[in-house]
Design an enzyme around this catalytic site. Structure first.
Site, PDB file in Angstrom:
ATOM      1  N   ARG A   1       0.852  -1.187   0.000  1.00  0.00           N
ATOM      2  CA  ARG A   1       0.000   0.000   0.000  1.00  0.00           C
ATOM      3  C   ARG A   1       0.880   1.227   0.000  1.00  0.00           C
ATOM      4  O   ARG A   1       1.701   1.396   0.898  1.00  0.00           O
ATOM      5  CB  ARG A   1      -0.860   0.051   1.264  1.00  0.00           C
ATOM      6  CG  ARG A   1      -1.939  -0.944   1.301  1.00  0.00           C
ATOM      7  CD  ARG A   1      -3.035  -0.549   2.269  1.00  0.00           C
ATOM      8  NE  ARG A   1      -2.638  -0.329   3.642  1.00  0.00           N
ATOM      9  CZ  ARG A   1      -3.479   0.048   4.588  1.00  0.00           C
ATOM     10  NH1 ARG A   1      -4.732   0.266   4.298  1.00  0.00           N
ATOM     11  NH2 ARG A   1      -3.073   0.212   5.826  1.00  0.00           N
TER      12      ARG A   1
ATOM     13  N   THR B   1      -1.245   7.398  -0.570  1.00  0.00           N
ATOM     14  CA  THR B   1      -2.500   7.308  -1.334  1.00  0.00           C
ATOM     15  C   THR B   1      -3.316   6.085  -0.919  1.00  0.00           C
ATOM     16  O   THR B   1      -4.489   5.999  -1.258  1.00  0.00           O
ATOM     17  CB  THR B   1      -2.192   7.173  -2.835  1.00  0.00           C
ATOM     18  OG1 THR B   1      -1.466   5.934  -3.021  1.00  0.00           O
ATOM     19  CG2 THR B   1      -1.357   8.326  -3.339  1.00  0.00           C
TER      20      THR B   1
ATOM     21  N   ASP C   1      -0.764  -3.794  12.445  1.00  0.00           N
ATOM     22  CA  ASP C   1      -0.283  -4.174  11.121  1.00  0.00           C
ATOM     23  C   ASP C   1       0.011  -5.681  11.130  1.00  0.00           C
ATOM     24  O   ASP C   1       0.941  -6.130  11.808  1.00  0.00           O
ATOM     25  CB  ASP C   1       0.977  -3.382  10.772  1.00  0.00           C
ATOM     26  CG  ASP C   1       1.422  -3.635   9.337  1.00  0.00           C
ATOM     27  OD1 ASP C   1       1.473  -2.669   8.561  1.00  0.00           O
ATOM     28  OD2 ASP C   1       1.705  -4.808   8.978  1.00  0.00           O
TER      29      ASP C   1
ATOM     30  N   ASP D   1       3.609  -6.703  10.122  1.00  0.00           N
ATOM     31  CA  ASP D   1       4.607  -6.388  11.158  1.00  0.00           C
ATOM     32  C   ASP D   1       4.489  -7.340  12.342  1.00  0.00           C
ATOM     33  O   ASP D   1       5.496  -7.792  12.893  1.00  0.00           O
ATOM     34  CB  ASP D   1       4.421  -4.942  11.654  1.00  0.00           C
ATOM     35  CG  ASP D   1       5.012  -3.927  10.686  1.00  0.00           C
ATOM     36  OD1 ASP D   1       5.847  -4.320   9.843  1.00  0.00           O
ATOM     37  OD2 ASP D   1       4.635  -2.743  10.770  1.00  0.00           O
TER      38      ASP D   1
HETATM   39  N1  URA Z   1      -3.427  -3.937   7.094  1.00  0.00           N
HETATM   40  C1  URA Z   1      -3.085  -4.330   8.339  1.00  0.00           C
HETATM   41  O1  URA Z   1      -2.149  -5.093   8.508  1.00  0.00           O
HETATM   42  N2  URA Z   1      -3.782  -3.846   9.383  1.00  0.00           N
HETATM   43  C2  URA Z   1      -4.824  -3.032   9.246  1.00  0.00           C
HETATM   44  O2  URA Z   1      -5.457  -2.659  10.248  1.00  0.00           O
HETATM   45  C3  URA Z   1      -5.181  -2.629   7.944  1.00  0.00           C
HETATM   46  C4  URA Z   1      -4.463  -3.112   6.879  1.00  0.00           C
END
Ligand code: URA
Length: 211
Positions: A106, A110, A202, A205
């Site tokens: 991502r 944007t 995330d 992560d």
């Molecule tokens: N991607 C993720 O890893 N966590 C989110 O909350 C949104 C997208």
């Protein structure tokens, strides 16, 4: 027509998902839990796999026993990188499934997905496809990945995630009304960075310990 959303709300799955959401859960534990919940999700997602009957011998008798129909082959496609966590769990249950990868990141400004990798097996026309990504947030990556995957003409596509935001579901359904969504939970909303609230942070992560 809108695609169907199946909430896989088994108590074991929901308990494990809560452990994953906790900020103090370690990377090792998060990874193990994602594998476990993927097994549980795979159970529900494959509920409609067709069976055929074969005559077998048990130690005591002959019987007509169910086995998976051999022409119903699967391909599991991981949306990298967090999709890897679900892929690992699903492969444990379905070791002969073929595997594809779509690499998307991502753009942090944007939120638009940028493709950096795309590889799926050649014979997907004969296969049902499970596209896996733990988080359906804005839906941008999932929508883009499924458009690319439709170009390969799989027999069918299902989208499997762990958590979804209402915004992501709506976006996905608008673009792919023919693709059913499977998720363990639908959370409240997205924040201004496109993260799911309350969510689990995330997923990439947390899975790989990169933060
Ligand atoms: N991607 C993720 O890893 N966590 C989110 O909350 C949104 C997208």
């Amino acid at each position: 027509m809108t695609s169907q959303v199946t909430l896989i709300d088994h108590p074991l799955l929901l308990h494990k998902l809560t452990l994953m959401r906790r900020q103090e859960t370690s990377t090792a534990k998060f990874r193990a839990l994602l594998k476990e919940v993927s097994l549980l999700m795979a159970y529900e997602v494959t509920r409609d796999l067709p069976l055929k009957y074969e005559t077998i011998e048990t130690p005591l008798a002959t019987m007509n026993a169910p086995v998976l129909a051999p022409d119903k082959k699967l391909v599991i496609v991981s949306i990298m990188r967090a999709g890897q966590g679900i892929l690992d769990g699903m492969l444990e249950l379905m070791p002969s499934a073929r595997v594809g990868h779509v690499g998307l990141y991502r753009d942090p400004h944007t939120l638009i997905p940028v493709e950096y990798y795309f590889k799926v097996p050649q014979d997907v026309e004969d296969r049902d496809m499970l596209v896996v990504d733990p988080m359906l947030a804005t839906g941008n990556s999932a929508v883009a990945a499924v458009y690319r995957l439709k170009e390969t003409n799989p027999r069918s596509i299902k989208f499997v995630c762990l958590l979804a935001a209402p915004e992501g579901i709506e976006h996905f359904q608008q673009e792919h009304p023919d693709v059913p969504i499977y998720t363990a939970a639908i959370d409240d909303k997205l924040d201004e960075h496109g993260y799911i609230i309350p969510g689990l942070g995330d997923a990439g992560d947390r899975l790989f310990g990169t933060k």
